[in-house]
Design an enzyme around this catalytic site. Structure first.
Site, PDB file in Angstrom:
ATOM      1  N   ALA A  67      21.779  50.625  73.685  1.00  5.27           N
ATOM      2  CA  ALA A  67      22.602  51.074  74.713  1.00  5.27           C
ATOM      3  C   ALA A  67      24.149  51.223  74.110  1.00  5.27           C
ATOM      4  CB  ALA A  67      22.738  50.291  75.839  1.00  5.27           C
ATOM      5  N   GLY A 110      17.932  48.909  73.778  1.00  9.81           N
ATOM      6  CA  GLY A 110      17.679  50.033  74.529  1.00  9.81           C
ATOM      7  C   GLY A 110      16.659  51.128  74.043  1.00  9.81           C
ATOM      8  N   GLU A 113      13.412  49.595  74.276  1.00 12.41           N
ATOM      9  CA  GLU A 113      13.106  49.640  75.517  1.00 12.41           C
ATOM     10  C   GLU A 113      12.594  50.869  75.927  1.00 12.41           C
ATOM     11  OE1 GLU A 113      16.716  47.551  76.510  1.00 12.41           O
ATOM     12  OE2 GLU A 113      15.564  45.809  77.429  1.00 12.41           O
ATOM     13  N   GLU A 133      20.120  42.339  71.141  1.00  9.29           N
ATOM     14  CA  GLU A 133      21.368  42.179  72.005  1.00  9.29           C
ATOM     15  C   GLU A 133      22.068  40.613  72.061  1.00  9.29           C
ATOM     16  OE1 GLU A 133      18.183  43.365  72.824  1.00  9.29           O
ATOM     17  OE2 GLU A 133      18.484  45.310  74.229  1.00  9.29           O
TER      18      GLU A 133
HETATM   19  N1  CAA Z   1      26.382  51.541  70.533  1.00  8.72           N
HETATM   20  C1  CAA Z   1      27.324  52.270  70.086  1.00  8.72           C
HETATM   21  N2  CAA Z   1      27.485  52.632  68.901  1.00  8.72           N
HETATM   22  C2  CAA Z   1      26.655  52.571  67.930  1.00  8.72           C
HETATM   23  C3  CAA Z   1      25.408  51.677  68.291  1.00  8.72           C
HETATM   24  C4  CAA Z   1      25.326  51.308  69.516  1.00  8.72           C
HETATM   25  N3  CAA Z   1      24.115  50.510  70.015  1.00  8.72           N
HETATM   26  N4  CAA Z   1      24.641  51.562  67.260  1.00  8.72           N
HETATM   27  C5  CAA Z   1      25.006  52.053  66.183  1.00  8.72           C
HETATM   28  N5  CAA Z   1      26.569  52.675  66.755  1.00  8.72           N
HETATM   29  C6  CAA Z   1      27.362  53.498  65.921  1.00  8.72           C
HETATM   30  C7  CAA Z   1      28.224  52.787  64.957  1.00  8.72           C
HETATM   31  O1  CAA Z   1      29.235  52.157  65.761  1.00  8.72           O
HETATM   32  C8  CAA Z   1      28.756  53.758  63.939  1.00  8.72           C
HETATM   33  O2  CAA Z   1      29.886  54.400  64.577  1.00  8.72           O
HETATM   34  P1  CAA Z   1      31.083  54.909  63.499  1.00  8.72           P
HETATM   35  O3  CAA Z   1      30.780  55.588  62.462  1.00  8.72           O
HETATM   36  O4  CAA Z   1      31.924  55.627  64.451  1.00  8.72           O
HETATM   37  O5  CAA Z   1      31.721  53.289  62.857  1.00  8.72           O
HETATM   38  C9  CAA Z   1      27.368  54.638  63.858  1.00  8.72           C
HETATM   39  O6  CAA Z   1      26.736  54.319  64.833  1.00  8.72           O
HETATM   40  C10 CAA Z   1      26.489  54.298  62.522  1.00  8.72           C
HETATM   41  O7  CAA Z   1      26.279  52.974  62.804  1.00  8.72           O
HETATM   42  P2  CAA Z   1      26.430  51.880  61.456  1.00  8.72           P
HETATM   43  O8  CAA Z   1      27.600  52.547  60.537  1.00  8.72           O
HETATM   44  O9  CAA Z   1      26.380  50.451  62.153  1.00  8.72           O
HETATM   45  O10 CAA Z   1      24.933  52.089  60.792  1.00  8.72           O
HETATM   46  P3  CAA Z   1      24.193  51.103  59.872  1.00  8.72           P
HETATM   47  O11 CAA Z   1      23.320  51.990  59.300  1.00  8.72           O
HETATM   48  O12 CAA Z   1      25.291  50.233  58.968  1.00  8.72           O
HETATM   49  O13 CAA Z   1      23.827  50.056  60.923  1.00  8.72           O
HETATM   50  C11 CAA Z   1      22.401  49.385  62.619  1.00  8.72           C
HETATM   51  C12 CAA Z   1      22.515  50.477  61.786  1.00  8.72           C
HETATM   52  C13 CAA Z   1      21.789  48.168  62.235  1.00  8.72           C
HETATM   53  C14 CAA Z   1      21.326  49.979  63.608  1.00  8.72           C
HETATM   54  C15 CAA Z   1      23.813  49.184  63.412  1.00  8.72           C
HETATM   55  O14 CAA Z   1      24.284  50.290  63.982  1.00  8.72           O
HETATM   56  C16 CAA Z   1      23.626  48.046  64.742  1.00  8.72           C
HETATM   57  O15 CAA Z   1      23.401  46.973  64.599  1.00  8.72           O
HETATM   58  N6  CAA Z   1      23.770  48.845  65.971  1.00  8.72           N
HETATM   59  C17 CAA Z   1      23.726  48.157  67.241  1.00  8.72           C
HETATM   60  C18 CAA Z   1      22.451  47.574  67.559  1.00  8.72           C
HETATM   61  C19 CAA Z   1      22.269  46.874  68.922  1.00  8.72           C
HETATM   62  O16 CAA Z   1      23.084  45.800  68.991  1.00  8.72           O
HETATM   63  N7  CAA Z   1      21.710  47.335  69.801  1.00  8.72           N
HETATM   64  C20 CAA Z   1      21.570  46.808  71.200  1.00  8.72           C
HETATM   65  C21 CAA Z   1      22.739  47.396  72.036  1.00  8.72           C
HETATM   66  S1  CAA Z   1      22.964  46.731  73.665  1.00  8.72           S
HETATM   67  C22 CAA Z   1      21.400  47.054  74.647  1.00  8.72           C
HETATM   68  O17 CAA Z   1      20.791  48.093  74.174  1.00  8.72           O
HETATM   69  C23 CAA Z   1      21.261  46.534  76.076  1.00  8.72           C
HETATM   70  C24 CAA Z   1      20.067  47.117  76.649  1.00  8.72           C
HETATM   71  O18 CAA Z   1      19.146  46.409  76.839  1.00  8.72           O
HETATM   72  C25 CAA Z   1      20.008  48.260  77.452  1.00  8.72           C
END
Ligand code: CAA
Length: 259
Positions: A67, A110, A113, A133
Protein backbone atom coordinates in the site's frame (compact mmCIF):
# COMPACT_ATOMS: atom_id res chain seq x y z
CA UNK A 1 -13.05 4.48 -17.94
CA UNK A 2 -9.81 6.51 -17.91
CA UNK A 3 -6.96 4.68 -16.21
CA UNK A 4 -3.91 6.41 -14.78
CA UNK A 5 -2.13 3.74 -12.76
CA UNK A 6 -2.88 0.49 -14.54
CA UNK A 7 -2.82 -0.66 -18.16
CA UNK A 8 -5.49 -3.03 -19.37
CA UNK A 9 -5.45 -5.24 -22.44
CA UNK A 10 -8.84 -6.95 -22.68
CA UNK A 11 -7.73 -9.42 -25.32
CA UNK A 12 -4.02 -9.84 -24.55
CA UNK A 13 -4.49 -13.34 -25.92
CA UNK A 14 -7.74 -14.96 -26.97
CA UNK A 15 -10.02 -15.00 -23.90
CA UNK A 16 -7.19 -13.69 -21.67
CA UNK A 17 -7.21 -10.17 -20.22
CA UNK A 18 -4.11 -8.56 -18.77
CA UNK A 19 -4.00 -5.93 -16.05
CA UNK A 20 -0.58 -4.37 -15.57
CA UNK A 21 0.14 -2.20 -12.55
CA UNK A 22 1.79 0.93 -13.87
CA UNK A 23 3.45 3.09 -11.21
CA UNK A 24 6.98 1.87 -11.90
CA UNK A 25 8.82 4.72 -10.15
CA UNK A 26 6.96 3.97 -6.91
CA UNK A 27 7.43 0.20 -7.34
CA UNK A 28 3.70 -0.03 -8.08
CA UNK A 29 2.77 1.13 -4.58
CA UNK A 30 -0.96 0.61 -4.30
CA UNK A 31 -2.55 4.01 -3.82
CA UNK A 32 -6.32 4.35 -3.45
CA UNK A 33 -6.85 5.33 -7.07
CA UNK A 34 -4.84 2.39 -8.40
CA UNK A 35 -6.84 -0.04 -6.27
CA UNK A 36 -10.08 1.59 -7.44
CA UNK A 37 -8.95 1.16 -11.04
CA UNK A 38 -8.26 -2.54 -10.43
CA UNK A 39 -11.67 -2.95 -8.77
CA UNK A 40 -13.57 -1.24 -11.60
CA UNK A 41 -11.62 -3.10 -14.29
CA UNK A 42 -12.20 -6.48 -12.68
CA UNK A 43 -15.92 -5.75 -12.41
CA UNK A 44 -16.02 -4.91 -16.11
CA UNK A 45 -13.95 -7.93 -17.17
CA UNK A 46 -16.03 -10.22 -14.97
CA UNK A 47 -19.13 -9.40 -16.98
CA UNK A 48 -17.44 -9.60 -20.40
CA UNK A 49 -18.16 -12.97 -22.02
CA UNK A 50 -15.08 -12.77 -24.24
CA UNK A 51 -12.82 -12.92 -21.16
CA UNK A 52 -12.29 -16.27 -19.48
CA UNK A 53 -9.20 -15.63 -17.34
CA UNK A 54 -7.49 -12.50 -16.02
CA UNK A 55 -3.79 -11.99 -15.33
CA UNK A 56 -2.54 -9.31 -12.95
CA UNK A 57 1.10 -8.36 -13.28
CA UNK A 58 3.57 -5.61 -12.49
CA UNK A 59 7.02 -5.22 -14.00
CA UNK A 60 10.33 -7.02 -13.65
CA UNK A 61 11.40 -5.05 -10.54
CA UNK A 62 8.11 -5.01 -8.68
CA UNK A 63 4.73 -6.65 -8.71
CA UNK A 64 3.82 -4.16 -5.98
CA UNK A 65 5.73 -2.91 -2.92
CA UNK A 66 2.59 -2.58 -0.83
CA UNK A 67 0.00 0.00 0.00
CA UNK A 68 1.15 3.57 -0.62
CA UNK A 69 2.88 4.47 2.64
CA UNK A 70 3.12 8.15 1.70
CA UNK A 71 -0.64 8.33 1.16
CA UNK A 72 -1.33 6.70 4.55
CA UNK A 73 1.40 8.23 6.72
CA UNK A 74 -0.52 11.28 8.02
CA UNK A 75 -3.93 9.68 8.40
CA UNK A 76 -5.82 9.30 11.66
CA UNK A 77 -7.80 6.23 12.64
CA UNK A 78 -11.01 8.09 11.81
CA UNK A 79 -9.62 9.08 8.38
CA UNK A 80 -8.84 5.41 7.75
CA UNK A 81 -12.29 4.37 8.91
CA UNK A 82 -13.94 6.91 6.61
CA UNK A 83 -11.72 6.14 3.61
CA UNK A 84 -12.53 2.46 4.13
CA UNK A 85 -9.89 1.35 1.65
CA UNK A 86 -10.52 -2.32 2.25
CA UNK A 87 -14.06 -2.17 0.86
CA UNK A 88 -12.29 -1.97 -2.52
CA UNK A 89 -10.51 -5.21 -1.71
CA UNK A 90 -13.84 -6.77 -0.70
CA UNK A 91 -15.09 -6.04 -4.22
CA UNK A 92 -11.93 -7.51 -5.80
CA UNK A 93 -12.51 -10.63 -3.73
CA UNK A 94 -15.88 -11.05 -5.44
CA UNK A 95 -14.34 -11.54 -8.92
CA UNK A 96 -15.85 -14.73 -10.31
CA UNK A 97 -13.45 -15.37 -13.15
CA UNK A 98 -10.06 -16.97 -12.50
CA UNK A 99 -7.33 -14.51 -11.53
CA UNK A 100 -3.68 -15.34 -12.03
CA UNK A 101 -0.85 -13.23 -10.61
CA UNK A 102 2.32 -13.04 -12.71
CA UNK A 103 4.92 -11.84 -10.22
CA UNK A 104 8.47 -10.60 -10.59
CA UNK A 105 10.47 -8.61 -8.03
CA UNK A 106 8.81 -7.26 -4.90
CA UNK A 107 5.39 -8.54 -3.79
CA UNK A 108 5.22 -6.93 -0.38
CA UNK A 109 2.49 -5.93 2.06
CA UNK A 110 -0.58 -5.12 -0.01
CA UNK A 111 1.36 -6.44 -3.03
CA UNK A 112 1.63 -9.88 -1.43
CA UNK A 113 -2.00 -9.58 -0.37
CA UNK A 114 -3.06 -8.74 -3.92
CA UNK A 115 -1.25 -11.90 -5.12
CA UNK A 116 -3.15 -13.85 -2.50
CA UNK A 117 -6.45 -12.44 -3.80
CA UNK A 118 -5.55 -14.18 -7.05
CA UNK A 119 -6.40 -17.85 -7.54
CA UNK A 120 -2.97 -18.90 -8.76
CA UNK A 121 0.46 -17.31 -8.69
CA UNK A 122 3.29 -17.72 -11.18
CA UNK A 123 6.55 -16.07 -10.14
CA UNK A 124 9.94 -15.31 -11.58
CA UNK A 125 13.06 -16.55 -9.79
CA UNK A 126 13.64 -12.95 -8.67
CA UNK A 127 10.32 -12.57 -6.89
CA UNK A 128 10.31 -11.74 -3.19
CA UNK A 129 7.24 -12.09 -1.03
CA UNK A 130 6.76 -10.44 2.34
CA UNK A 131 4.46 -8.75 4.81
CA UNK A 132 6.83 -6.06 6.13
CA UNK A 133 4.14 -3.80 7.64
CA UNK A 134 5.48 -4.56 11.13
CA UNK A 135 8.63 -2.60 10.26
CA UNK A 136 6.58 0.56 9.76
CA UNK A 137 4.62 0.16 12.96
CA UNK A 138 1.51 -1.48 11.58
CA UNK A 139 0.38 -4.92 10.43
CA UNK A 140 -1.20 -6.44 7.31
CA UNK A 141 -4.67 -5.07 6.67
CA UNK A 142 -5.78 -6.56 3.36
CA UNK A 143 -6.01 -10.16 4.48
CA UNK A 144 -2.33 -11.01 4.98
CA UNK A 145 -2.66 -12.46 8.47
CA UNK A 146 -5.47 -14.74 7.31
CA UNK A 147 -4.62 -15.76 3.75
CA UNK A 148 -0.89 -16.15 4.36
CA UNK A 149 -1.54 -18.31 7.41
CA UNK A 150 -3.99 -20.47 5.50
CA UNK A 151 -1.50 -20.82 2.63
CA UNK A 152 1.75 -21.53 4.47
CA UNK A 153 0.76 -22.41 8.03
CA UNK A 154 1.05 -20.67 11.38
CA UNK A 155 4.74 -20.69 12.17
CA UNK A 156 5.98 -19.52 8.79
CA UNK A 157 3.25 -16.88 8.53
CA UNK A 158 4.00 -15.72 12.07
CA UNK A 159 7.68 -15.31 11.25
CA UNK A 160 6.93 -13.28 8.13
CA UNK A 161 4.29 -11.11 9.80
CA UNK A 162 6.21 -10.51 13.05
CA UNK A 163 9.68 -9.95 11.56
CA UNK A 164 8.80 -8.59 8.13
CA UNK A 165 11.24 -11.01 6.55
CA UNK A 166 10.96 -11.58 2.80
CA UNK A 167 10.93 -15.04 1.28
CA UNK A 168 12.26 -15.97 -2.15
CA UNK A 169 10.12 -17.41 -4.92
CA UNK A 170 11.68 -20.80 -4.31
CA UNK A 171 10.81 -20.68 -0.59
CA UNK A 172 7.32 -19.43 -1.43
CA UNK A 173 6.78 -22.37 -3.74
CA UNK A 174 8.08 -24.84 -1.15
CA UNK A 175 5.73 -23.33 1.42
CA UNK A 176 2.69 -23.63 -0.85
CA UNK A 177 2.19 -19.90 -1.42
CA UNK A 178 2.72 -19.96 -5.18
CA UNK A 179 2.22 -22.40 -8.02
CA UNK A 180 5.31 -22.06 -10.11
CA UNK A 181 8.78 -20.48 -10.26
CA UNK A 182 10.27 -19.80 -13.68
CA UNK A 183 13.11 -17.74 -15.17
CA UNK A 184 12.43 -14.02 -15.23
CA UNK A 185 12.17 -13.80 -19.02
CA UNK A 186 9.20 -16.19 -19.10
CA UNK A 187 7.14 -15.46 -15.99
CA UNK A 188 4.45 -13.63 -17.94
CA UNK A 189 4.32 -16.14 -20.78
CA UNK A 190 4.09 -18.98 -18.26
CA UNK A 191 1.19 -17.20 -16.55
CA UNK A 192 -0.46 -16.82 -19.96
CA UNK A 193 0.06 -20.55 -20.60
CA UNK A 194 -1.69 -21.36 -17.33
CA UNK A 195 -4.46 -18.86 -18.06
CA UNK A 196 -5.00 -20.39 -21.50
CA UNK A 197 -5.26 -23.85 -20.02
CA UNK A 198 -7.98 -22.64 -17.65
CA UNK A 199 -9.64 -20.62 -20.43
CA UNK A 200 -9.94 -23.78 -22.54
CA UNK A 201 -12.27 -25.30 -19.93
CA UNK A 202 -15.98 -24.60 -19.58
CA UNK A 203 -16.18 -21.02 -18.22
CA UNK A 204 -19.28 -21.86 -16.22
CA UNK A 205 -17.65 -24.93 -14.65
CA UNK A 206 -14.54 -22.84 -13.88
CA UNK A 207 -16.67 -20.17 -12.22
CA UNK A 208 -18.61 -22.61 -10.04
CA UNK A 209 -15.49 -24.61 -9.19
CA UNK A 210 -13.66 -21.44 -8.13
CA UNK A 211 -16.60 -20.47 -5.95
CA UNK A 212 -16.58 -23.88 -4.28
CA UNK A 213 -12.82 -23.89 -3.60
CA UNK A 214 -12.97 -20.38 -2.10
CA UNK A 215 -15.94 -21.39 0.03
CA UNK A 216 -13.69 -23.87 1.81
CA UNK A 217 -12.01 -20.91 3.54
CA UNK A 218 -15.26 -19.75 5.09
CA UNK A 219 -17.29 -22.81 5.95
CA UNK A 220 -17.30 -26.09 7.78
CA UNK A 221 -16.64 -29.20 5.68
CA UNK A 222 -20.33 -30.11 5.62
CA UNK A 223 -21.46 -26.64 4.52
CA UNK A 224 -18.77 -26.60 1.86
CA UNK A 225 -19.87 -29.99 0.60
CA UNK A 226 -23.45 -28.76 0.26
CA UNK A 227 -22.32 -25.91 -1.98
CA UNK A 228 -20.03 -28.20 -3.97
CA UNK A 229 -22.87 -30.63 -4.61
CA UNK A 230 -25.29 -27.88 -5.64
CA UNK A 231 -22.74 -26.42 -8.05
CA UNK A 232 -22.00 -29.88 -9.43
CA UNK A 233 -25.69 -30.56 -10.09
CA UNK A 234 -26.17 -27.04 -11.52
CA UNK A 235 -23.60 -27.76 -14.23
CA UNK A 236 -25.90 -30.48 -15.59
CA UNK A 237 -28.34 -27.71 -16.55
CA UNK A 238 -25.81 -26.33 -19.04
CA UNK A 239 -24.70 -27.16 -22.58
CA UNK A 240 -21.02 -27.37 -21.60
CA UNK A 241 -21.57 -30.48 -19.47
CA UNK A 242 -23.30 -32.23 -22.40
CA UNK A 243 -20.57 -31.07 -24.78
CA UNK A 244 -17.71 -32.05 -22.44
CA UNK A 245 -19.02 -35.54 -21.78
CA UNK A 246 -20.06 -36.14 -25.40
CA UNK A 247 -16.61 -35.02 -26.60
CA UNK A 248 -15.00 -37.50 -24.20
CA UNK A 249 -17.16 -40.31 -25.56
CA UNK A 250 -16.44 -39.29 -29.17
CA UNK A 251 -12.71 -38.94 -28.40
CA UNK A 252 -12.53 -35.32 -29.57
CA UNK A 253 -11.74 -31.93 -28.05
CA UNK A 254 -14.73 -30.23 -26.43
CA UNK A 255 -15.94 -26.88 -27.68
CA UNK A 256 -17.11 -25.07 -24.55
CA UNK A 257 -19.35 -22.05 -24.91
CA UNK A 258 -19.93 -21.02 -21.31
CA UNK A 259 -23.60 -21.97 -21.56
N1 CAA B 1 4.60 3.22 -0.62
C1 CAA B 1 5.01 4.37 -1.16
N2 CAA B 1 6.16 4.49 -1.86
C2 CAA B 1 6.92 3.40 -1.99
C3 CAA B 1 6.57 2.16 -1.44
C4 CAA B 1 5.33 2.09 -0.73
N3 CAA B 1 4.88 0.93 -0.21
N4 CAA B 1 7.55 1.27 -1.73
C5 CAA B 1 8.47 1.92 -2.45
N5 CAA B 1 8.10 3.23 -2.60
C6 CAA B 1 8.81 4.29 -3.30
C7 CAA B 1 10.02 4.75 -2.50
O1 CAA B 1 9.63 5.69 -1.53
C8 CAA B 1 10.87 5.32 -3.58
O2 CAA B 1 10.37 6.61 -3.92
P1 CAA B 1 11.39 7.87 -4.09
O3 CAA B 1 12.23 7.49 -5.28
O4 CAA B 1 10.47 9.01 -4.35
O5 CAA B 1 12.18 7.93 -2.85
C9 CAA B 1 10.62 4.42 -4.78
O6 CAA B 1 9.38 3.77 -4.51
C10 CAA B 1 11.69 3.34 -4.94
O7 CAA B 1 11.83 2.67 -3.70
P2 CAA B 1 13.24 2.46 -2.93
O8 CAA B 1 14.17 3.58 -3.27
O9 CAA B 1 12.93 2.22 -1.49
O10 CAA B 1 13.73 1.13 -3.66
P3 CAA B 1 14.73 0.01 -3.06
O11 CAA B 1 15.00 -0.90 -4.20
O12 CAA B 1 15.85 0.63 -2.34
O13 CAA B 1 13.85 -0.77 -1.95
C11 CAA B 1 11.88 -1.91 -1.13
C12 CAA B 1 12.74 -1.53 -2.35
C13 CAA B 1 12.62 -2.86 -0.22
C14 CAA B 1 10.62 -2.58 -1.68
C15 CAA B 1 11.49 -0.63 -0.34
O14 CAA B 1 10.98 0.35 -1.26
C16 CAA B 1 10.44 -0.84 0.70
O15 CAA B 1 10.75 -1.35 1.76
N6 CAA B 1 9.18 -0.44 0.43
C17 CAA B 1 8.10 -0.53 1.38
C18 CAA B 1 7.59 -1.95 1.58
C19 CAA B 1 6.50 -1.98 2.61
O16 CAA B 1 6.69 -1.66 3.77
N7 CAA B 1 5.26 -2.38 2.18
C20 CAA B 1 4.11 -2.46 3.05
C21 CAA B 1 3.27 -1.22 2.93
S1 CAA B 1 1.94 -1.12 4.08
C22 CAA B 1 0.73 -2.14 3.46
O17 CAA B 1 0.87 -2.72 2.41
C23 CAA B 1 -0.54 -2.26 4.30
C24 CAA B 1 -1.54 -3.25 3.80
O18 CAA B 1 -1.62 -4.36 4.27
C25 CAA B 1 -2.52 -2.90 2.76
Amino acid sequence: MSLEFIKVDKQYEEHIALIQLNRPKELNALNLQLMGEIRDTLKELDSDDSVRAIIITGNEKAFAAGADIKQMAGKTAIDMLNIDQFSTWDQIKKTKKPLIAAVSGFALGGGCELCMHCDMIVASETAKFGQPEIKIGVMPGAGGTQRLTKAIGKVKAMEMVLTGKFISAEEAQGAGLINKVVPVDVYLSEAVKLAKEVASMSPVAVKLAKEAVLESFNTSLDEGLVLERKNFYLLFAGEDQKEGMQAFIEKRKPNFKGK
